[in-house]
Design a protein around this motif. Structure first.
Motif, PDB file in Angstrom:
ATOM      1  N   GLY A 121      35.750 -30.003  -4.902  1.00  0.00           N
ATOM      2  CA  GLY A 121      35.961 -30.898  -6.029  1.00  0.00           C
ATOM      3  C   GLY A 121      36.631 -32.204  -5.648  1.00  0.00           C
ATOM      4  N   ARG A 179      34.607 -25.057 -16.999  1.00  0.00           N
ATOM      5  CA  ARG A 179      33.741 -25.899 -16.180  1.00  0.00           C
ATOM      6  C   ARG A 179      32.425 -26.124 -16.927  1.00  0.00           C
ATOM      7  NH1 ARG A 179      33.598 -24.657  -9.861  1.00  0.00           N
ATOM      8  NH2 ARG A 179      35.813 -24.700 -10.407  1.00  0.00           N
ATOM      9  N   ARG A 221      31.962 -30.481 -13.948  1.00  0.00           N
ATOM     10  CA  ARG A 221      33.322 -31.004 -14.067  1.00  0.00           C
ATOM     11  C   ARG A 221      34.175 -30.025 -14.860  1.00  0.00           C
ATOM     12  NH1 ARG A 221      32.296 -36.247 -18.054  1.00  0.00           N
ATOM     13  NH2 ARG A 221      31.901 -35.073 -19.997  1.00  0.00           N
ATOM     14  N   TYR A 273      35.499 -33.096 -10.472  1.00  0.00           N
ATOM     15  CA  TYR A 273      34.046 -33.027 -10.384  1.00  0.00           C
ATOM     16  C   TYR A 273      33.640 -32.221  -9.147  1.00  0.00           C
ATOM     17  CZ  TYR A 273      33.407 -36.295 -14.201  1.00  0.00           C
ATOM     18  OH  TYR A 273      33.392 -36.886 -15.446  1.00  0.00           O
ATOM     19  N   TYR A 274      32.744 -31.287  -9.361  1.00  0.00           N
ATOM     20  CA  TYR A 274      32.275 -30.399  -8.303  1.00  0.00           C
ATOM     21  C   TYR A 274      30.767 -30.553  -8.132  1.00  0.00           C
ATOM     22  CZ  TYR A 274      36.620 -27.857  -9.359  1.00  0.00           C
ATOM     23  OH  TYR A 274      37.927 -27.511  -9.568  1.00  0.00           O
TER      24      TYR A 274
END
Length: 125
Positions: free
Chosen positions: A118, A49, A42, A98-99
């Protein structure tokens, strides 16, 4: 090239829950996510990140950042070619993009090769 697609983000009140999903894009549907360890990361505005959670290709090993332990759960359904992040007891500080990422290990984003675009999670009353 493996491309990932995240879904499930949105606006939720503090204390609420969301479930994020990570799947291979339609153009990359021939890729089997079950071959890869998957990580969730995130990034909040103005911050780097950070790793949230990761899961091994078999699902037998998981890692969690201290900030979300006991609230978030990572899982995968290799038959459905999908990885999930169940987020409970959400807090405003969980607000971020969020990834998901594949082909890596641990919680360092530098370790991962493939990334999704994301999905936004906003926790606010």
């Amino acid at each position: 090239q493996l491309q990932l697609v995240e879904s499930g983000g949105g606006l939720v009140q503090p204390g609420g829950s969301l479930r994020l999903s990570c799947a291979a894009s339609r153009s990359a549907s021939r890729f089997t996510l079950g071959y890869y360890a998957i990580g969730w990361f995130r990034q909040a505005p103005g911050k780097e990140r950070e790793g949230v959670s990761s899961i091994s290709s078999s699902g037998g090993s998981t890692n969690y950042a201290d900030s979300i332990k006991g609230r978030f759960t990572i899982s995968r359904d290799n038959a459905e070619n999908t990885v999930y992040l169940q987020m409970n007891s959400l807090k405003p500080e969980d607000t971020a993009i969020y990834y998901c990422a594949a082909s890596g290990y641990g919680l360092d984003p530098k370790n991962y090769r493939y990334w999704g675009q994301g999905t936004q999670v906003t926790v606010s009353s």
